[in-house]
Design an enzyme around this catalytic site. Structure first.
Site, PDB file in Angstrom:
ATOM      1  N   THR A  49       0.829  -1.217   0.000  1.00  0.00           N
ATOM      2  CA  THR A  49       0.000   0.000   0.000  1.00  0.00           C
ATOM      3  C   THR A  49       0.855   1.255   0.000  1.00  0.00           C
ATOM      4  O   THR A  49       0.536   2.244  -0.669  1.00  0.00           O
ATOM      5  CB  THR A  49      -0.952  -0.002   1.207  1.00  0.00           C
ATOM      6  OG1 THR A  49      -1.786  -1.162   1.149  1.00  0.00           O
ATOM      7  CG2 THR A  49      -1.819   1.244   1.228  1.00  0.00           C
ATOM      8  N   CYS A  50       1.950   1.198   0.744  1.00  0.00           N
ATOM      9  CA  CYS A  50       2.843   2.359   0.839  1.00  0.00           C
ATOM     10  C   CYS A  50       3.412   2.726  -0.527  1.00  0.00           C
ATOM     11  O   CYS A  50       3.536   3.909  -0.875  1.00  0.00           O
ATOM     12  CB  CYS A  50       3.980   2.069   1.811  1.00  0.00           C
ATOM     13  SG  CYS A  50       3.420   1.512   3.439  1.00  0.00           S
TER      14      CYS A  50
END
Length: 246
Positions: A49-50
């Site tokens: 996600t980062c």
């Protein structure tokens, strides 16, 4: 409990960074004193996600943040400086300041150091964002205390809506092009003149003619997309820009 430090000063720590071939210690005051800073913190460099959402959107919105009076956009993670430097390169995120909190001192001081030993991560940061003015936290967006890695409120768009509710967001523009194409060059020049950033996909490097037919139902280039809408070639783009300027 996840701590909300709104109204409090950020922790006084030293970030041990590697700049070129030199170790450079960066203090909290050097980052925050006398400045308006947007911070977003996340569980780890190179994590899904980062890398796919959190960093790219902040990087894209840096000009909008700066237009709204933000001096710096900072990404903090409990990783060492070598990892953070390589991640910044991989993300092409030169507009963001990446700060390594390798010992977790800043994150612990924020009350947001969490145990992710079940994933083999050890101690990491909970995902959050905050607006800091002259070292004091004005507002925080802390992800809800739910299992996994929630990503609901610390995103760049939510922060921009808080910092500058009426600020226009940059257009999402992609050009399907090919090397040596004069019409592609014309389209890119028109966008540059209008001050519109774009991403370019080059034929036989980033896509094939099969992809072009599949997404644009076309076999000629350029094909310009803006915010999900197919605009078309350079002439259609010129018409679109003229209507926008009217």
């Amino acid at each position: 409990m996840l701590e909300d430090r709104t109204g409090k000063r950020v922790p006084q720590v030293v970030f041990h960074t590697r700049q070129g071939t030199e170790w450079v210690d960066v203090t909290t005051d050097q980052v925050f004193a006398g400045k308006t800073v947007v911070v977003f913190s996340l569980p780890g460099a190179f994590t899904p996600t980062c890398s796919s959402s959190h960093v790219p959107r902040y990087n894209q919105l840096v000009p909008a943040f700066k237009a709204a009076g933000v001096d710096t956009v900072v990404c903090i993670s409990v990783n060492d400086t070598f990892v953070m430097n390589e991640w910044q390169k991989a993300q092409h995120a030169g507009a963001i300041t990446f700060l390594p909190d390798g010992n977790g001192e800043f994150t612990a001081g924020m009350g947001l150091l969490v145990d992710k030993a079940d994933l083999g991560f050890g101690k990491r940061s909970w995902r959050y964002s905050m607006l800091v003015r002259d070292g004091v936290v004005e507002h925080m967006f802390i992800e809800p205390d739910l299992p996994g890695d929630p990503f609901q409120v610390s995103d760049a768009d939510t922060m921009l809506a808080y910092v500058a509710p009426k600020a226009p967001k940059p257009l999402d523009v992609t050009i399907f092009a090919r090397d040596g194409c004069p019409f592609c060059a014309k389209a890119k020049a028109a966008l540059q003149q209008a001050g519109i950033a774009y991403e370019e996909l080059v034929l036989n490097r980033d896509y094939t003619d099969e992809t072009l037919r599949a997404v644009a139902k076309a076999s000629s280039v350029p094909q310009v997309y803006i915010n999900g809408e197919l605009i078309g070639g350079s002439d259609k783009l010129a018409e679109w820009l003229a209507k926008r300027a009217a």
